[in-house]
Write a protein that holds these residues in place. Structure first.
Motif, short mmCIF file in Angstrom:
data_model
loop_
_atom_site.label_atom_id
_atom_site.label_comp_id
_atom_site.label_asym_id
_atom_site.label_seq_id
_atom_site.Cartn_x
_atom_site.Cartn_y
_atom_site.Cartn_z
N VAL A 140 21.00 20.35 -16.77
CA VAL A 140 21.46 19.57 -17.78
C VAL A 140 21.23 19.93 -19.08
N ALA A 141 20.56 21.08 -19.67
CA ALA A 141 20.99 22.22 -20.66
C ALA A 141 22.37 23.28 -20.67
N THR A 142 22.12 23.80 -19.79
CA THR A 142 23.32 24.09 -19.23
C THR A 142 24.46 23.44 -19.72
N TRP A 143 24.82 22.30 -19.35
CA TRP A 143 26.13 21.25 -19.27
C TRP A 143 26.07 21.01 -20.65
N ALA A 144 25.31 20.78 -21.69
CA ALA A 144 25.11 21.15 -22.94
C ALA A 144 25.61 22.42 -23.71
N LEU A 145 25.40 23.10 -23.08
CA LEU A 145 25.82 24.35 -23.94
C LEU A 145 27.07 24.53 -23.73
N SER A 146 27.82 23.96 -21.97
CA SER A 146 29.23 23.79 -21.61
C SER A 146 29.81 23.03 -22.56
N TYR A 147 29.24 21.92 -22.99
CA TYR A 147 29.76 20.62 -23.27
C TYR A 147 30.43 21.42 -24.91
N LEU A 148 29.58 21.68 -25.57
CA LEU A 148 29.69 22.72 -27.00
C LEU A 148 30.98 23.41 -26.93
N ASP A 149 30.78 24.71 -25.97
CA ASP A 149 31.81 25.80 -26.45
C ASP A 149 32.89 25.22 -25.59
N LEU A 150 33.55 24.08 -24.68
CA LEU A 150 34.80 22.66 -25.21
C LEU A 150 35.27 22.22 -26.18
N ALA A 151 34.19 21.88 -27.28
CA ALA A 151 34.00 21.14 -28.18
C ALA A 151 34.85 21.67 -29.40
N ALA A 152 34.16 23.16 -29.25
CA ALA A 152 34.52 24.24 -30.02
C ALA A 152 35.73 24.79 -30.23
N GLY A 153 36.82 24.16 -28.92
CA GLY A 153 37.75 25.08 -28.35
C GLY A 153 37.47 26.58 -28.16
N ARG A 154 36.51 26.59 -27.11
CA ARG A 154 36.00 27.62 -25.91
C ARG A 154 35.99 28.04 -24.42
N PRO A 155 37.10 26.83 -24.03
CA PRO A 155 37.01 26.63 -22.46
C PRO A 155 37.00 27.45 -21.58
N ALA A 156 36.74 28.62 -21.91
CA ALA A 156 36.93 29.64 -21.16
C ALA A 156 35.21 29.82 -20.71
N ASP A 157 34.68 29.72 -21.48
CA ASP A 157 33.05 30.12 -21.74
C ASP A 157 32.47 28.98 -21.13
N ALA A 158 33.16 27.50 -21.76
CA ALA A 158 32.13 25.93 -20.88
C ALA A 158 32.70 26.36 -19.65
N ALA A 159 34.03 27.03 -19.07
CA ALA A 159 34.03 27.30 -16.93
C ALA A 159 33.53 28.03 -16.74
N ASN A 160 32.66 29.22 -17.53
CA ASN A 160 31.93 30.80 -17.26
C ASN A 160 30.46 29.64 -17.00
N ARG A 161 29.73 28.93 -17.88
CA ARG A 161 28.67 28.68 -18.41
C ARG A 161 28.60 27.85 -16.56
N LEU A 162 29.93 26.70 -16.29
CA LEU A 162 29.06 25.29 -15.30
C LEU A 162 29.48 25.95 -13.84
N ARG A 163 31.12 27.24 -13.82
CA ARG A 163 30.62 27.63 -12.62
C ARG A 163 29.64 28.75 -12.07
N ALA A 164 28.63 29.40 -13.08
CA ALA A 164 27.73 29.93 -13.10
C ALA A 164 26.87 28.79 -12.34
N GLU A 165 26.16 27.97 -13.35
CA GLU A 165 25.53 26.76 -13.15
C GLU A 165 25.97 26.53 -11.17
N ARG A 166 26.90 26.19 -10.86
CA ARG A 166 27.20 25.54 -10.04
C ARG A 166 26.55 26.45 -8.19
N ARG A 167 26.80 28.00 -8.67
CA ARG A 167 26.32 28.82 -7.88
C ARG A 167 25.15 29.05 -7.80
N THR A 168 23.75 28.78 -8.77
CA THR A 168 22.52 29.34 -8.62
C THR A 168 21.87 27.66 -8.32
#
Length: 917
Positions: free
Chosen positions: A686-714
């Motif tokens: 959930v905490a990682t999701w929050a940081l990716s949500y923040l990236d998405l809201a701030a216009g950083r979709p690549a950072d959001a995708a990378n966070r969630l992709r890494a979370e889904r791997r681990t």
């Protein structure tokens, strides 16, 4: 050491330190002043005077005096102690010099202004060379004549380079007219800092909460209590302390205040200490033929006692502890015997509260055979509802176990029952110490082992390591399934919950298979519900959502006749997985209410977690923030670090929605740290999701995708993965990673297809629109908006409009785009979602429309977060306390408070208090 090195560090007194520095800075420019520091013993008044003296050195002339009882009747003794070092340092007019000499040499002085003017003139003259800091400690004990003269001078210092500080328990009439700062107890963050300074190792949160129940943020009480903790208490093997150390300064201070009271008042105070919340009627009967109300007046005037709703108690738990434990054993037993006698006529009437109090006082008075007293007390405690009264059932059961003979098997049963009640009441430290007492017993029944292991595992699940909790709970289930089937199945479900929190799907599925093999046709309703829950969740974790629907539906149907909050929560989860968010929210609220009615404090923080899940789906972020803040506070008080991590993670989500980047990172990092230490996959996800949500809201979709992709791997945490999938798809679509987005969409479609939720189907339609080829997206976006209209997902509808409007603008249809972008902007502004608001404004500008500046809300119109902060400030919380309780950055609190003042048309906290009341 340099002067800076000598400045003491005071925790939680930042605002007071700043006030002192402002006074000192003013004195260096020729405009001094005065301040009264008021508060009960141990609040740090002397420490603040020391701090002021350290800041003043070496540029100031520092004068100090401390009032002492033996000199309080010697006129001008305080003046003599303060001024004799400088008495000859200045030439005064003859009349003033004579008055000062008479006062300092013989304690005599004529009336009028000569002496007060002389003191003011002397301080001003000395300050002509370098500024003066005069500190008067324990001003209450200073002789009244000196206090009157010094307060006269203090009121006239604005034009002189002099600072005059008073420390007193209360300002009193002599110090009237001077600025006063009342010292309150330290906030929770400062309490933890003090503990970190004093204890050689980390003090457990639940032990620290138990200590602070006595200390109430009093720094001296904290220091003495923490310093006196034993190794067993620090390890959780012994009960927390119940009183300040007898050889400490705080004990002596309270004992002196109590000793100054008349004997009749002290006798009645012992009764109140033995039975907190005792009725006035009982005290009146105890005092006859004297008048109890008159006898207690001195204690009330001294601030030692309070009366509310015809019940008496001590405002300060430490004073109560001293009043009780400073009395001799004989006097304590006499007090209990008298209370038992006064309650006897009503103690046998079947009302469990009075019956428990009556049995409690008889047990402490040793008024009969110990074994019989133990039986009476245990029976009364087991029949009482746990609602925080006196005595709490776990204390009564522990006392009953103490009175039970060592070779009686009932001793172990009563200790185990006491531990269970302590855990339910939110006293994990007490529960662990009671369980430790079972190890020395050789007469414990065989059937008790499983229940004890269940309790051990439950404690570990809330505050320990999830793997250890799972193993303990599985072992408990093996013992209990034959002898106590309901408890055995509950142990299995809790073991599965430990696997869920760890994100260990394989372990969950293994437990579900074990449970399926154990089912019988004659199960109780509650047991059926738990078996169906495990079956439904197992299908869900395997991706078989249509197969999961049947068992999950049966869970919800069975919940209608369930009253146990711990079982109701599984029905809440089932409803959420069926896409029935309103039902899930209603069931979770019912579970929380049931837990509160039962006095089950330990259950409430975890139950609040399940209130949040449907609120997240429905986009009720202000409600999520309030619920998670309450859950975090309760989890900390009851030592539930695992639950605290979950609430921190949800609070990080709400900060991401609001666009508060600093606060989001503070909360998410804290949740991730706890998750890593305790094996909490769900909180970390959930905490990682929050940081990716923040990236998405701030216009950083690549950072959001990378966070969630890494979370889904681990991480294999299916529920959070599905909940974050719409954000993952959006981030991937905006960065061109359509393959991963399409794969994630297929998983989301399988689950949503098993539900009938229009809100969830709207999210699927939006995701399809983001991945649709040119010419097909518009129809899908419109489908999503139509479905949003059938649900209560207002915030997600605004996000859909933002994405739709952006797509229309890129297709060079600015007029159609602006319609959706304006609607999205209005919603984002109403929610206080700053980053999403900025995105909507940027899209409107790109569509060719000049965008007006962000409008100020109408006077009196506050966001939910602002309203929450305003209420806390109006109740006396400092900015730091608000930041700590809501896990915000202090800068964010200051920002919100400025907006609150602006929107309400006020300028000060005083006006805010008046307005909010």
């Amino acid at each position: 050491m340099s002067p800076v090195d000598r400045v003491p560090v005071l925790r939680g007194r930042g605002e007071e330190e700043r006030a002192l520095r402002r006074l000192l800075d003013g004195a260096t420019t020729g405009s001094g002043g005065a301040l009264v520091l008021a508060g009960p013993p141990g609040m740090g008044k002397t420490a603040l005077l020391d701090l002021a003296a350290a800041h003043a050195s070496p540029g100031f002339r520092v004068l100090r005096v401390s009032g002492v009882e033996p000199e309080s009747r010697l006129r001008y003794s305080g003046l003599h102690a303060l001024l004799h070092p400088i008495a000859a340092a200045a030439r005064l007019p003859d009349a003033q010099a004579g008055a000062l000499a008479a006062a300092l040499e013989s304690g005599a002085a004529g009336g009028g202004l000569a002496l007060p003017a002389a003191v003011l003139g002397l301080l001003s003259a000395v300050a002509a060379e370098r500024p003066v800091l005069a500190c008067v400690d324990d001003a209450d004990l200073l002789d009244p004549a000196s206090r009157e003269v010094l307060s006269f001078a203090a009121r006239r210092l604005s034009g002189a380079p002099v600072v005059l500080l008073f420390a007193a328990r209360s300002p009193g009439r002599d110090l009237a007219g001077l600025p006063v700062r009342v010292l309150e107890g330290l906030d929770a963050a400062a309490v933890r800092e003090v503990a970190g300074d004093l204890a050689p190792g980390k003090v457990a949160e639940d032990l620290l909460a138990a200590v602070d129940q006595i200390a109430r943020g009093n720094p001296l009480a904290l220091a003495e209590l923490i310093g006196a903790l034993t190794p067993d208490q620090l390890a959780g093997l012994a009960a927390p302390p119940v009183a300040p150390p007898r050889d400490g300064r705080l004990w002596r201070a309270h004992a002196d205040r109590l000793a100054a009271l008349p004997a009749r008042a002290r006798r009645l105070l012992l009764l109140v200490a033995a039975d907190p919340g005792v009725e006035a009627e009982t005290l009146i009967r105890a005092a006859r033929p004297a008048c109890a109300l008159a006898a207690l007046e001195p204690a009330e005037h001294a601030g030692l006692l309070r009366c509310a709703d015809d019940r008496y108690d001590f405002p300060d738990p430490a004073v109560r502890a001293v009043a009780y434990h400073s009395a001799s054993l004989l006097h304590r037993r006499q007090a209990h015997r008298l209370l038992a006698h006064l309650l006897e006529s009503r103690g046998r009437d079947g009302r469990t509260g009075r019956r428990l109090r009556w049995a409690w006082h008889r047990a402490w008075a040793r008024d009969g055979d110990p074994a019989r007293l133990a039986g009476e007390l245990a029976e009364a405690a087991l029949g009482a509802r746990q609602a925080g009264g006196h005595p709490e059932p776990y204390l009564a059961l522990a006392k009953a176990a103490e009175l039970t003979p060592h070779d009686d098997p009932a001793k172990a049963e009563r200790l185990a029952a006491a531990a269970r009640h302590a855990w339910v009441a939110g006293r994990p430290q007490a529960a662990r110490s009671l369980l430790a007492g079972l190890r020395s017993l050789t007469t414990a029944p065989d059937g008790l082992r499983g229940r004890v292991q269940l309790l051990h595992g439950s404690l570990e699940l809330l505050g320990g390591e999830t793997r250890s909790a799972r193993e303990e709970l599985l072992s408990a289930a093996a013992w209990l399934l034959e002898s106590h089937r309901m408890l055995g199945v509950r142990a299995l479900v809790r073991a599965a919950d430990a696997s869920y929190r760890a994100g260990d799907n394989r372990a969950f599925l293994a437990i579900a298979r074990q449970a399926a093999a154990l089912r019988r046709p004659d199960e109780t309703v509650a047991t059926q519900l738990m078996f169906e829950y495990l079956a439904g969740m197992a299908f869900t974790f395997s991706g078989s959502h249509r197969e999961a629907a049947g068992p999950l539906r049966r869970v919800v149907e069975l919940a209608g006749s369930i009253r146990d909050p711990a079982v109701l929560v599984w029905a809440c989860v089932a409803s959420m997985l069926l896409g029935e968010d309103d039902t899930a929210h209603r069931l979770s609220a019912r579970a929380v209410e049931a837990a509160r009615l039962r006095g089950a404090a330990s259950a409430v923080p975890q139950l609040l977690e399940y209130t949040i899940y449907p609120e997240i789906w429905m986009g009720r972020y202000p409600s999520v923030a309030a619920t998670a803040a309450q859950g975090l506070s309760l989890a900390r008080e009851t030592g539930q670090l695992n639950t605290a991590a979950q609430h921190l993670a949800w609070l990080a989500i709400t900060a991401a929605v609001e666009g508060d980047q600093e606060t989001c990172r503070i909360r998410a990092d804290a949740a991730i740290d706890l998750a890593e230490a305790h094996g909490l996959g769900v909180a970390g996800a959930v905490a990682t999701w929050a940081l990716s949500y923040l990236d998405l809201a701030a216009g950083r979709p690549a950072d959001a995708a990378n966070r969630l992709r890494a979370e889904r791997r681990t991480s294999s945490h299916v529920v959070i993965r599905v909940m974050s999938t719409p954000h993952f798809i959006e981030a991937c679509a905006r960065t061109g990673d359509r393959v991963r987005a399409a794969s994630a969409l297929r998983v989301l479609e399988r689950w949503v297809g098993s539900t009938s939720s229009p809100g969830l189907r709207a999210l699927v339609a939006r995701c399809r629109a983001l991945l649709a080829p040119p010419g097909e997206a518009e129809e899908l976006f419109q489908e999503a908006l139509d479905l949003h209209g059938q649900a209560a997902y207002e915030f997600e509808a605004a996000r859909t409009r933002l994405l739709y409007g952006s797509a229309l603008r890129r297709e060079r249809r600015p007029g159609a785009a602006r319609t959706h972008l304006h609607a999205a902007l209005e919603t984002f502004e109403r929610y206080g979602a700053r980053l999403w608001t900025e995105q909507a404004r940027a899209e409107l500008r790109a569509s060719g429309e000049p965008v007006r500046p962000a409008p100020e809300a109408a006077a009196g119109e506050l966001t939910a977060q602002q309203l929450q902060i305003a209420r806390m400030v109006a109740e006396g919380a400092t900015n730091k306390e608000v930041a700590e309780q809501l896990f915000l950055s202090r800068r964010t609190v200051e920002h919100h408070l400025r907006n609150v003042f602006s929107r309400l048309g006020i300028r000060s906290r005083v006006e805010l208090v008046r307005l909010m009341s």
